[in-house]
Write an enzyme that holds these catalytic residues in place. Structure first.
Site, PDB file in Angstrom:
ATOM      1  N   GLU B  29      19.075  17.718 -37.895  1.00  0.00           N
ATOM      2  CA  GLU B  29      19.498  18.643 -38.938  1.00  0.00           C
ATOM      3  C   GLU B  29      19.780  20.011 -38.317  1.00  0.00           C
ATOM      4  O   GLU B  29      18.884  20.597 -37.696  1.00  0.00           O
ATOM      5  CB  GLU B  29      18.401  18.746 -40.010  1.00  0.00           C
ATOM      6  CG  GLU B  29      18.148  17.406 -40.706  1.00  0.00           C
ATOM      7  CD  GLU B  29      16.759  17.297 -41.322  1.00  0.00           C
ATOM      8  OE1 GLU B  29      16.013  18.296 -41.354  1.00  0.00           O
ATOM      9  OE2 GLU B  29      16.422  16.176 -41.783  1.00  0.00           O
ATOM     10  N   LEU B  58      20.401  15.155 -44.288  1.00  0.00           N
ATOM     11  CA  LEU B  58      19.005  15.595 -44.317  1.00  0.00           C
ATOM     12  C   LEU B  58      18.095  14.426 -44.715  1.00  0.00           C
ATOM     13  O   LEU B  58      17.789  14.242 -45.892  1.00  0.00           O
ATOM     14  CB  LEU B  58      18.881  16.755 -45.321  1.00  0.00           C
ATOM     15  CG  LEU B  58      17.701  17.701 -45.183  1.00  0.00           C
ATOM     16  CD1 LEU B  58      17.937  18.935 -46.046  1.00  0.00           C
ATOM     17  CD2 LEU B  58      16.388  17.064 -45.556  1.00  0.00           C
ATOM     18  N   GLU B  60      14.969  12.170 -42.550  1.00  0.00           N
ATOM     19  CA  GLU B  60      14.330  11.912 -41.251  1.00  0.00           C
ATOM     20  C   GLU B  60      14.321  10.430 -40.890  1.00  0.00           C
ATOM     21  O   GLU B  60      14.489  10.060 -39.733  1.00  0.00           O
ATOM     22  CB  GLU B  60      12.898  12.476 -41.245  1.00  0.00           C
ATOM     23  CG  GLU B  60      12.829  13.999 -41.121  1.00  0.00           C
ATOM     24  CD  GLU B  60      13.215  14.733 -42.401  1.00  0.00           C
ATOM     25  OE1 GLU B  60      13.236  14.096 -43.478  1.00  0.00           O
ATOM     26  OE2 GLU B  60      13.505  15.941 -42.336  1.00  0.00           O
ATOM     27  N   GLN B  82      13.134  18.345 -37.488  1.00  0.00           N
ATOM     28  CA  GLN B  82      13.103  19.813 -37.540  1.00  0.00           C
ATOM     29  C   GLN B  82      11.700  20.411 -37.406  1.00  0.00           C
ATOM     30  O   GLN B  82      11.513  21.403 -36.699  1.00  0.00           O
ATOM     31  CB  GLN B  82      13.762  20.287 -38.829  1.00  0.00           C
ATOM     32  CG  GLN B  82      14.281  21.690 -38.762  1.00  0.00           C
ATOM     33  CD  GLN B  82      15.330  21.933 -39.838  1.00  0.00           C
ATOM     34  OE1 GLN B  82      15.021  21.912 -41.027  1.00  0.00           O
ATOM     35  NE2 GLN B  82      16.569  22.142 -39.433  1.00  0.00           N
ATOM     36  N   PHE B  83      10.722  19.822 -38.092  1.00  0.00           N
ATOM     37  CA  PHE B  83       9.312  20.210 -37.934  1.00  0.00           C
ATOM     38  C   PHE B  83       8.470  18.947 -37.958  1.00  0.00           C
ATOM     39  O   PHE B  83       8.752  18.028 -38.732  1.00  0.00           O
ATOM     40  CB  PHE B  83       8.869  21.164 -39.052  1.00  0.00           C
ATOM     41  CG  PHE B  83       9.562  22.495 -38.979  1.00  0.00           C
ATOM     42  CD1 PHE B  83       9.089  23.506 -38.137  1.00  0.00           C
ATOM     43  CD2 PHE B  83      10.712  22.728 -39.718  1.00  0.00           C
ATOM     44  CE1 PHE B  83       9.751  24.722 -38.051  1.00  0.00           C
ATOM     45  CE2 PHE B  83      11.372  23.951 -39.630  1.00  0.00           C
ATOM     46  CZ  PHE B  83      10.900  24.948 -38.795  1.00  0.00           C
ATOM     47  N   ILE B  87       7.566  14.235 -39.970  1.00  0.00           N
ATOM     48  CA  ILE B  87       7.692  12.884 -39.380  1.00  0.00           C
ATOM     49  C   ILE B  87       7.128  11.801 -40.291  1.00  0.00           C
ATOM     50  O   ILE B  87       7.434  10.631 -40.107  1.00  0.00           O
ATOM     51  CB  ILE B  87       7.052  12.720 -37.975  1.00  0.00           C
ATOM     52  CG1 ILE B  87       5.543  12.864 -38.030  1.00  0.00           C
ATOM     53  CG2 ILE B  87       7.692  13.627 -36.956  1.00  0.00           C
ATOM     54  CD1 ILE B  87       4.869  12.274 -36.796  1.00  0.00           C
ATOM     55  N   HIS B 129       4.645  22.753 -41.646  1.00  0.00           N
ATOM     56  CA  HIS B 129       5.499  23.035 -40.491  1.00  0.00           C
ATOM     57  C   HIS B 129       4.686  23.032 -39.193  1.00  0.00           C
ATOM     58  O   HIS B 129       5.210  22.708 -38.145  1.00  0.00           O
ATOM     59  CB  HIS B 129       6.167  24.410 -40.627  1.00  0.00           C
ATOM     60  CG  HIS B 129       7.313  24.459 -41.590  1.00  0.00           C
ATOM     61  ND1 HIS B 129       7.196  24.086 -42.896  1.00  0.00           N
ATOM     62  CD2 HIS B 129       8.606  24.845 -41.423  1.00  0.00           C
ATOM     63  CE1 HIS B 129       8.378  24.246 -43.497  1.00  0.00           C
ATOM     64  NE2 HIS B 129       9.251  24.701 -42.617  1.00  0.00           N
TER      65      HIS B 129
END
Lengths: 363, 325
Positions: B29, B58, B60, B82-83, B87, B129
């Protein structure tokens, strides 16, 4: 203030299923009759009969404890073999756990398919040129991977596609949507099959969604979809074949919903369809038997006979016996092999495990 | 040679590998034109094109499914989540699929995937995050879990990870991205996977740590030195599978051990390190194993990071407790 009419805002495109053969095996839709030679039509039927025989024998072998996990396929021969028959050898197959017949006809030796059923690593050791992965147990996972394989094929400039299968229940998964959406977004050559056999174990399809048809779900990702009579091999073949052509021409993915039925239980691991299906319903679907329908069609064309059925059945029985012999002569599973297979470069910690194991076995 | 931040070292590693191997694919992303939310992929799309460095929808699980599918067609995917807190969305594709594909196919296929993802506290991010979830991925056989503690290792380890034909989860601590600079060679070099490193020699106690806590441990060791305590500081670098030999050698030498992680006590990899020493090195010990870790709550509200996160002071106290046991 004007009230919005939410009922009117519901999407119900309600596709009409594509049919070529009626239940008696007569062509009722000449416009969609596939351009197949007599040999090809006969081969398609033989694959369907093959699948039915495998289903019946695998069920017995499972009951005898000679096979393990098995998800019956009887009733889905048109959906499975008709679609697979339209694919190219180098197209990449990502099937679910019920899609073993396609895998074998795509090039996996039958013995390996049986080893997969029993739970043996050798069943999953695929030749380098076999464009397929083992049957996927996690429902939906094959869909997101299909988007990736399709993108890979596109990047390589291959004139091939990736094709995958899930069931009606699988359409409720997030990965089902993500896979189709990614493939659509990347305009990747992917063909998504939904084999709607009305039940996900015991849960009827109408519990999965308020959508009118599963094919409606393609609207959410902006790709074309079609509903096909999944008991009609010629309809499934023709839709798949045309979809394939459209996809490899670079137009992006397609979804095909096949309306089908499984005659057996969900799997042979204890499911009893009597708990959730009526005999009347099962009987009605037996009237639509895809193998019988195709056989009637070929018989009327003078391409097939009862004798040929019998002779071919014996041939397949021998194929199964030979495969079982190979399965039953396999070495026992080995933890050392497992440890070696895990990484290309074995990390020291895993090597220590292996050394400990080997020294134990050496004693 | 130039003094680089860790984020620049990471970009340099990807730049090298994109140039070296046309099979390398970077995606996620906002990693394309935008160059990543932390600028990790800054300039790479412009240099290598949209076919090599590209944005994704967007989702995962879709991103990791894409990685697995690309690997199946012979590519070398370097996806980004992204963070790391995200996951969970991709956990099947990571743990259920990527980690076991080679194994389930009896070694007949390779999965040369490097999943990059930022994590780590101290920068007041919003919820989910900063969580340290390395313990989750470290528990999955078939993966390597790698996390650098500074710019030099970051480049060398990332190059090793991308070149590996086995899947690697490569974790980037956000507080390390720009908080320090190190000399980083201009050319490609590798730092070995599966190898811990003694970052500082010592004789009294071994501090075992990784990522940002490794830097905190080095600072603590400096203070302790002034108080006459000579700590050996070990950077795990690869969190799973563990470099058992280096850990045990150090513990044998010092006889005392403090394991430091930012993750909660029930998470992270301290318990695995502790298990190893308990099984293989218990007779080396002059004092019980001490673990410095965060409290067993979900990751704190950002204003609660200071009291919650382990730091130099808590590390120093733990070392003193161990040495004075």
């Amino acid at each position: 203030m004007k009230q919005l009419d939410f009922e009117a805002l519901k999407h119900s495109p309600s596709f009409k299923p594509l049919t070529v053969l009626n239940e008696q095996g007569d062509v009722v839709n000449e416009d969609m009759m596939p351009d197949l030679s007599d040999e090809q039509l006969t081969e398609l039927y033989k694959q369907m009969l093959w699948s039915r025989i495998i289903n019946d024998r695998a069920t017995k072998l499972n009951r005898q404890g000679r096979l393990g996990f098995f998800a019956p396929t009887a009733g889905e021969e048109a959906s499975q073999m008709g679609s697979n028959f339209a694919m190219d050898k180098e197209d990449f197959l990502l099937g679910g756990y019920r899609d073993v017949p396609q895998l074998v006809k795509h090039g996996l030796p039958l013995a390996k398919a049986f080893m997969w059923s029993k739970g043996m690593v050798n069943g999953n050791k695929y030749p380098a040129d076999l464009a397929a992965v083992p049957p996927q147990i996690i429902i939906g996972a094959q869909y997101v991977q299909t988007a990736g394989v399709a993108l890979g094929l596109k990047k390589k400039g291959a004139k091939q596609l990736a094709y995958t299968y899930t069931g009606d229940g699988g359409t409720s998964q997030g990965d089902f949507y993500e896979g189709m959406n990614f493939a659509g977004s990347f305009k990747a050559p992917a063909l998504f099959f939904v084999q709607d056999n009305l039940y996900a174990i015991s849960v009827p399809a109408k519990v999965q969604t308020a959508a009118h048809d599963f094919a409606d779900k393609a609207v959410a990702v902006g790709i074309p979809s079609i509903i096909v009579d999944g008991m009609d091999a010629l309809a499934v073949y023709e839709a798949s074949s045309q979809a394939r052509e459209y996809i490899v021409a670079g137009n992006g993915p397609v979804m095909i919903e096949t309306l089908t039925y499984r005659y057996g239980p969900h799997t042979l691991s204890g499911d009893d369809p009597k708990r959730y299906r009526t005999k009347e319903e099962e009987d009605a679907w037996h009237q639509k038997d895809p193998v019988v329908r195709m056989k009637n069609f070929l018989t009327k064309k003078g391409l097939w006979s009862e004798d040929k059925d019998k002779a071919y059945t014996e041939e397949v029985d021998k194929e199964i016996d030979d495969a079982m012999k190979e399965v039953e002569s396999q070495p026992a599973e080995s933890v050392a092999e497992y440890l070696k297979d895990e990484y290309e470069v074995t990390p020291p910690a895993i090597q220590h495990e292996l050394d400990r194991l080997n020294s134990k076995e050496g004693k | 040679m130039a003094k680089l931040t860790m984020i620049k070292a990471i970009t340099a590693a990807m730049d090298e590998e994109l140039a070296r191997d046309e099979k390398v694919q970077i995606f996620g992303e906002d990693v394309g034109k935008n160059g990543g939310v932390f600028r990790a992929t800054d300039g790479l799309q412009a240099k290598y094109g949209e076919d090599r460095v590209f944005d994704t929808p967007l989702a995962e699980s879709g991103i990791m499914g894409l990685a697995n599918g690309l690997a199946l067609t012979g590519f070398r995917p370097v996806p980004e989540i992204q963070f790391m807190g995200f996951i969970y969305e991709a956990f099947d594709q990571i743990a259920g699929q990527m980690a076991r594909y080679r194994f389930r196919m009896g070694g007949t296929r390779e999965f040369p995937i490097t999943l990059r993802t930022p994590y780590g506290g101290g920068v007041h991010t919003p919820e989910l995050h900063s969580d340290s979830l390395e313990g989750l991925v470290a528990q999955i056989p078939g993966l390597r879990v790698v996390t650098p503690s500074g710019p030099y290792d970051a480049k060398g380890l990332l190059i090793s990870a991308i070149r590996s034909n086995d899947p690697v989860v490569y974790l980037e601590h956000m507080k390390l991205y720009r908080s320090m600079r190190e000399e980083v060679p201009d050319e490609a070099y590798t730092v070995p996977l599966d190898k811990a490193e003694v970052k500082q020699e010592g004789s009294d106690v071994t501090i075992i740590s990784y990522a940002y806590m490794l830097q905190a441990s080095l600072q603590a060791a400096k203070d302790l030195e002034k108080q006459g305590i000579h700590a050996e500081v070990l950077d795990l670098r690869t969190l799973a599978p563990l470099d058992e030999d280096t850990i045990l050698q150090s513990v044998k030498k010092t006889g005392r051990v403090v394991i430091v992680q930012e993750a909660q006590k029930q998470a992270g990899v301290a318990n695995q390190v502790s298990r190893l020493i308990g099984e293989e090195g218990i007779l080396y010990l002059d004092a019980p194993i001490k673990v410095v870790a965060a409290p067993d709550t979900p990751y704190p509200f950002s204003q609660g990071e200071d009291p919650w996160l382990p730091n130099k002071e808590t590390i120093e106290q733990a070392v003193k407790d161990t040495v004075n046991f």
